[in-house]
Design an enzyme around this catalytic site. Structure first.
Site, PDB file in Angstrom:
ATOM      1  N   CYS A   1       0.837  -1.286  -0.045  1.00 22.59           N
ATOM      2  CA  CYS A   1      -0.114   0.031  -0.014  1.00 22.59           C
ATOM      3  C   CYS A   1       0.877   1.405  -0.074  1.00 22.59           C
ATOM      4  CB  CYS A   1      -0.870   0.012   1.077  1.00 22.59           C
ATOM      5  SG  CYS A   1      -2.251   1.231   1.093  1.00 22.59           S
TER       6      CYS A   1
ATOM      7  N   HIS B   1      -3.677  -5.015   0.042  1.00 24.36           N
ATOM      8  CA  HIS B   1      -3.278  -5.701   1.243  1.00 24.36           C
ATOM      9  C   HIS B   1      -3.553  -7.089   0.955  1.00 24.36           C
ATOM     10  CE1 HIS B   1      -2.832  -2.132   3.952  1.00 24.36           C
ATOM     11  NE2 HIS B   1      -3.728  -1.457   2.947  1.00 24.36           N
TER      12      HIS B   1
ATOM     13  N   GLU C   1      -1.960  -9.562   2.609  1.00 19.89           N
ATOM     14  CA  GLU C   1      -2.107 -10.341   3.769  1.00 19.89           C
ATOM     15  C   GLU C   1      -3.450 -10.553   4.341  1.00 19.89           C
ATOM     16  OE1 GLU C   1      -1.752  -5.709   4.756  1.00 19.89           O
ATOM     17  OE2 GLU C   1      -0.939  -7.250   3.327  1.00 19.89           O
TER      18      GLU C   1
END
Length: 561
Positions: free
Chosen positions: A387, A517, A519
């Protein structure tokens, strides 16, 4: 007439102290039930008055976890998703702020027909509606509901009253209350004390909730005696077999195995009268074994401005660990404060095998992040920018490779002559801060034969986002001319937004940034492709260092596939 199927509910409450791990315990139970063929959904009831976690300081609340539908939620929803491997929605996180806002809106519209609006029944009814909503939308066999905070906190009382009432809505056979407490180790003799648990359960029973099971947190995995369980059962009116120990574990992913050995899932099945399929934890147990017994090691620098608090980047931490599992490697995360790099230089980055620059907002620590990016680029150390980390990688490249010395993001400097990263046009007159970003899952088309495409193994992907600023396409030709590859894009109306960037192989072996993102979609049994390949590249880079460190045997060659 066919009667509707009534959902089964398991409510988790906590006592004695906060931060005992209700979220991990609830998620672990979800894993155990799902491993028996049951469908599961998990909800978090948060007593704070904020509408959501989006504007909360990471130092106070940890990271903001973003769901597929764009909700900014409590970090526990990340644990839930990682354990049960199911995408959750905004309905799975309810706050006091949301409940009161809804009730006040209804009162202003006249929905209550002039009645005096009170905590009971109006607030508690709204909470019950939010609980039922998850069951109806998910269609899950079992809905696990975690009540945030600690029994005795004034702000959690309406939620406790609401879940007490749910038992009468759906029937006793469809509700189970699990209370999580602390069993401290006291004195020189190391004696475990049950009194805090007794007092906590007494507080819970005073408001009308009698727990059906008690989970006691201990500082050790050493099993507590049956005598202690019988004592707790006697004083708390719970069968001793429903007193479950949850000791500190070497990894959070071992907690489901520990709770299975203690019989928590069996207690739930008995109470809710469920007849599941046979238990299958073989895959999960194998994953835990790889976590505990890796054959390789890799050291990653996590550069950010909230590194003092581990929970601020918890999904990034877990995604790195998941990637390590895929490579049979122990990931050692070196948390590096970006302001330290800004003030003292890049010495803290020496000796690492990979560098990840974390997301964030605002100007604090930006120069340190760019120094870390320059260090990774110029020293050909595997790099992953997430990001804001991707955005600053573009700024650093524009400055030090393309010659735009004053290039910057307008988030940091609105007067920059070269706004490589700029505000979304529709956000220029923004007044509200909460829920006003590009949030949730967005599609991305990857360019063939790029690092990103090889990682995902396909060209069309979807990842979650949380940001306001975008790459300024006016600078794309210049950066491309100097070796930056724009490897992923999202189509938004007539605009093509940059989603992924990387450097040409002639400039760097593995340098990737993503606006997303990834993750948030990583799982211990199914790691994020970008994180997996980042760790693969870091392992390859670190092979030459393994002999120097002399702590782990030299690693075999690692494929990024």
């Amino acid at each position: 007439m066919v009667q509707p199927i009534v959902a089964k509910y398991v409510f988790f409450t906590g006592g004695v102290v906060s931060s005992l791990g209700k979220g991990i315990t609830a998620a672990s139970l979800g894993r155990l039930l799902k491993s028996r063929g049951l469908s599961v959904s998990i909800q978090k009831l948060d007593p704070y008055i904020n509408v959501d976690a989006g504007t909360m300081n990471p130092y106070q609340h940890g990271e903001v976890f973003v769901t597929e539908d764009g909700a900014e939620t409590d970090l526990d929803l990340g644990h839930y998703e990682r354990f049960i491997d199911e995408p959750l929605t905004r309905a799975n996180n309810v706050t006091t702020g949301q409940i009161y806002a809804s009730v006040i809106d209804k009162e202003r519209r006249g929905d209550y027909l002039g009645a005096t609006v009170q905590v009971v029944p109006h607030i508690t009814n709204e909470i019950r509606v939010s609980i039922r909503r998850v069951a109806e939308k998910s269609g899950a066999d079992v809905c696990i509901v975690e009540v945030g905070g600690t029994v005795g906190d004034i702000e959690s009382l309406p939620f406790l009253e609401a879940i007490r009432q749910v038992r009468y809505d759906v029937g006793d056979e469809n509700v189970m209350f699990v209370h999580l407490t602390l069993m401290p180790l006291m004195g020189a003799n190391g004696e475990l004390k049950t009194k805090p648990t007794q007092h906590s359960v007494r507080e819970l029973r005073a408001i009308g909730i009698s727990p059906d099971a008690i989970v006691v947190r201990t500082a050790s995995e050493e099993p507590i005696s049956i005598e202690l369980k019988e004592k707790i059962g006697l004083f708390c009116d719970v069968p001793p077999r429903n007193v479950v120990q949850n000791g500190d574990a070497q990894t959070i992913y071992k907690v489901p195995l520990n709770l299975e050995a203690e019989g928590l899932a069996e207690a739930v099945l008995r109470k809710l009268r469920l007849e599941p399929a046979p238990l299958d934890l073989e895959g999960w147990a194998g994953m835990v074994d790889r976590v505990l017994h890796p054959s390789k090691r890799v050291r990653i620098a996590l550069v950010g401005k909230y590194v003092e608090l581990r929970d601020a980047y918890i999904s990034i931490n877990e995604a790195l660990y998941h990637a390590g599992i895929a490579h049979d490697a122990r990931v050692e995360i070196k948390r590096v404060d970006s302001e330290t790099v800004e003030d003292e230089g890049t010495e803290a980055l020496q000796g690492v095998d990979g560098i990840l620059v974390a997301p964030g907002f605002g100007s604090r620590g930006v120069k340190g992040k760019m120094r870390a990016i320059e260090y990774a680029r110029s020293n050909r150390i595997p790099f992953l920018g997430i990001c804001f980390g991707m955005q600053l990688a573009c700024v650093e490249f524009a400055r030090h490779v393309c010659g735009l010395a004053d290039a910057m993001t307008t988030e940091v400097d609105v007067t920059t002559p070269d706004p490589v990263i700029d505000f979304l046009p529709e956000q220029r007159d923004l007044e509200l801060m909460g829920g006003t970003m590009r949030l949730g899952a967005y599609d991305c088309v990857l360019e063939p034969e790029t690092l990103a495409a090889r990682a995902y193994g396909k060209l069309e992907i979807s990842e979650r986002h949380r940001h306001r600023y975008e790459f300024n396409n006016r600078y794309k030709p210049l950066l491309q001319e100097h070796g930056m590859i724009f490897s992923g894009h999202h189509r938004s109306g007539q605009t093509t937004l940059v989603e992924c960037i990387e450097l040409a192989p002639s400039l760097h072996p593995w340098f990737v940034g993503t606006q997303a993102h990834p993750e948030f979609n990583s799982r211990p049994t199914r790691p994020s492709p970008l994180y997996r390949d980042f760790i693969g590249a870091a392992l390859a880079h670190g092979e030459v260092r393994e002999g120097e460190r002399g702590e782990v045997a030299p690693a075999p060659a690692v494929s990024s596939s």
